[in-house]
Design an enzyme around this catalytic site. Structure first.
Site, mmCIF file in Angstrom:
data_model
loop_
_atom_site.group_PDB
_atom_site.id
_atom_site.type_symbol
_atom_site.label_atom_id
_atom_site.label_comp_id
_atom_site.label_asym_id
_atom_site.label_seq_id
_atom_site.Cartn_x
_atom_site.Cartn_y
_atom_site.Cartn_z
ATOM 1 N N THR A 84 0.744 -1.007 0.043
ATOM 2 C CA THR A 84 -0.073 -0.016 -0.088
ATOM 3 C C THR A 84 0.874 1.287 -0.056
ATOM 4 O OG1 THR A 84 -1.841 -1.280 1.278
ATOM 5 C CG2 THR A 84 -1.698 1.297 1.255
ATOM 6 N N HIS A 358 -1.672 -1.658 -5.559
ATOM 7 C CA HIS A 358 -1.268 -2.908 -5.866
ATOM 8 C C HIS A 358 -2.206 -4.014 -6.131
ATOM 9 C CE1 HIS A 358 -3.046 -4.110 -1.991
ATOM 10 N NE2 HIS A 358 -2.417 -3.041 -1.360
#
Length: 551
Positions: A84, A358
């Site tokens: 993240t 992601h």
């Protein structure tokens, strides 16, 4: 009478034509969007756009961006680890961890000699909730400017920049160092909070938003299905699987979910439901109105990160009913947000992009169930075993201090004090790791540029390495393996299931179309800089994606 009516009709047509020409001239005169809306979906695989396309509504966010905007279908993350903090930072700085310094959600810092959280700042305090320990946050660990910072400087700080997310790192890192504000969710109180880095007290509009107690109202609604059971089975496996986590309690094993809370319980459950997306959109709308964003020719920037898809994905995995349902509801939320922006800022007067920090791996249990490669790494047990092996061989106790970001971190001060043979220890560790079922490759991080591997992988590993915030031995896990437990899943590797992300563009200055040419996450900031005609961020390595932009 006929001639009179004809004259009035001609006058009406002429007036309409003049007004249309004025509108056209005004739009052509505007050289930049009034507002840039950055949308980051925390944990989104590119293939969700195609898998779930039949479930998206015509006026929803995904369909609108794909059909009326531009889709880069082959957008990749150009580094590891795919997590993240690195992703949010990479999108907005146009660079990689080796340069912007955010090498993970956390890392072992060899200078500070301790674990460091990506957005921690012990010099500031939380603002907006009593005892908000999660409020000691700022962007100080980010070493470069972001595109938001460059926009602020280019307009002599007249542009407004706001960051919003449930996760602190999803709000803080995209908004940059000079933001007008960043707000994130305090699960204990149900409030959106900030830190003294930005304000000594919350702005009135945020206080008023918190006073509405929206989280409490949403949790009382529970999490209900959007489809029939048969429709879910067309897109996912059965609803109840023993390899899925149970974030709402051991007795709640399938949809729908009851989200009632006890008197002393906080609002943490909200984040693992689509209602987390709802409250994020509502705060974003409140920010646009209260801060008068997009109201004049000076471009503003709203950085919105949707954290709930990550919490849901970690718990249930990509082939779950919950993930399917989340994207149905997220599509609707995005559609409502665009309707709001059309009404407040003006259709065609703002630019939006959507990407992800992601993607995500399939749950190992799902992989095993379907005879696909995959498995588990218990990182806590692995660290203990590594230290035991090193002590047995070299007599050094507790040399390994961390396995953050798939790297073995030594206590380097201990090595120096003992005048230990680091080369021998490295060689031992590589041989030790290469015997493990979960390892594809292992080598000293000092040898990233010389160890035999495909150049594409080498570049990703090198792009994620920063000496004082990275480890000493790089572990490359086999495809399908994750560091975790028996339920749920995660992300972080270089493989396509973790690194192939969506990239959609929409609105002012954007062509209509799609492309399968390979682009990278770090090209987003350079593309925005080209659109806005401003300097790219200080550490930028990306290139403008010219096929997206109108000339």
């Amino acid at each position: 009478m006929k001639s009179g009516l004809g004259f009035l009709s001609l006058l009406a047509v002429s007036s309409t034509t003049v007004e249309a020409q004025k509108t056209k001239l005004t739009q052509s005169a505007e050289k930049a969007p009034r507002l840039v809306v950055g949308i980051v979906i925390d944990q989104m695989r590119w293939d969700y756009l195609e898998r779930f396309a039949p479930l998206f509504k015509a006026n929803g966010g995904f369909s609108r961006m794909m059909n009326q905007g531009f889709s880069n279908d082959n957008c990749q993350i150009g580094y590891t680890p795919s997590v993240t903090a690195c992703g949010h930072t990479g999108i907005y700085t146009g660079t990689v961890p080796a340069i912007h310094g955010i090498t993970g959600n956390a890392w072992y810092d060899t200078q500070l000699k301790r674990n460091v959280y990506c957005s921690e700042d012990r010099t500031v305090d939380g603002v907006g909730a009593a005892g908000a320990s999660d409020g000691k946050m700022s962007p100080k660990n980010m070493l470069t400017t972001s595109i938001a910072d460059e926009l602020r400087m280019a307009t002599n700080f007249k542009s407004k920049v706001i960051g919003i997310a449930i996760k602190d790192r999803g709000a803080i890192l995209p908004a940059g160092h000079s933001a007008n504000g960043a707000y994130w969710f305090d699960a204990k109180s149900g409030n959106f909070i900030t830190s003294t880095y930005y304000f000594k007290e919350l702005p009135n509009w945020v206080k008023q938003f918190n006073d509405r107690q929206i989280p409490d109202s949403l949790m009382k609604l529970g999490w209900n299905k959007s489809l029939t059971d048969q429709q879910y089975l067309h897109y996912a496996t059965a609803d109840e699987k023993n390899y899925e986590s149970k974030p709402f309690g051991a007795n709640q094993t399938k949809m729908p979910y009851v989200l009632n809370r006890t008197a002393n319980e906080g609002f943490g459950k909200l984040s693992t439901t689509p209602w987390g997306n709802t409250i994020t959109v509502e705060l974003a709308k409140a920010a646009v109105l209260a801060e008068d964003m997009g109201k004049d020719a000076v471009t503003d920037m709203l950085a919105v990160s949707f954290s709930s898809p990550d919490y849901i994905g970690h718990s249930f995995g990509p082939n779950s009913w919950e993930v399917v349902d989340n994207y149905i509801k997220l599509d609707e939320e995005l559609g409502r947000m665009f309707d709001f922006l059309d009404a407040t800022v003006g259709k065609g007067k703002y630019t939006a992009f959507l990407s992800a920090d992601h993607a995500v791996a399939h749950v190992p249990g799902f992989m095993k169930e379907n005879k696909l490669p995959g498995g588990l790494l218990d990182d806590k047990a692995a660290l203990t075993e590594m230290n035991a092996a090193i002590k047995a061989k070299f007599g050094i106790d507790k040399l390994v201090v961390s396995l953050f970001n798939y790297q073995v971190h030594y206590n380097r001060d201990l090595l120096d004090s003992l005048n230990a043979d680091t080369k021998a220890i490295n060689q031992f560790m590589v041989h030790y790791l290469m015997k493990k079922d979960y390892i594809l490759n292992a080598f000293p991080t000092s040898e990233i540029l010389t160890s035999p591997m495909p150049q594409y992988l080498r570049e990703k590993l090198a792009n994620g390495y920063l000496y004082n915030r990275s480890g000493d031995i790089q572990m490359v896990l086999k495809s399908g393996y994750i560091d975790g437990g028996a339920t749920g899943t995660t992300h972080g590797l270089w493989y396509s299931y973790d690194a192939h992300i969506p990239l959609l563009w929409y609105g002012f200055g954007i062509k209509q179309g799609r492309s399968s040419n390979r682009v990278y996450m770090h090209d987003i900031a350079a593309t925005l800089a080209s659109l806005l005609k401003i300097q790219e961020p200080s550490g930028n390595i990306g290139h403008p994606i010219q096929e997206v932009l109108k000339q």
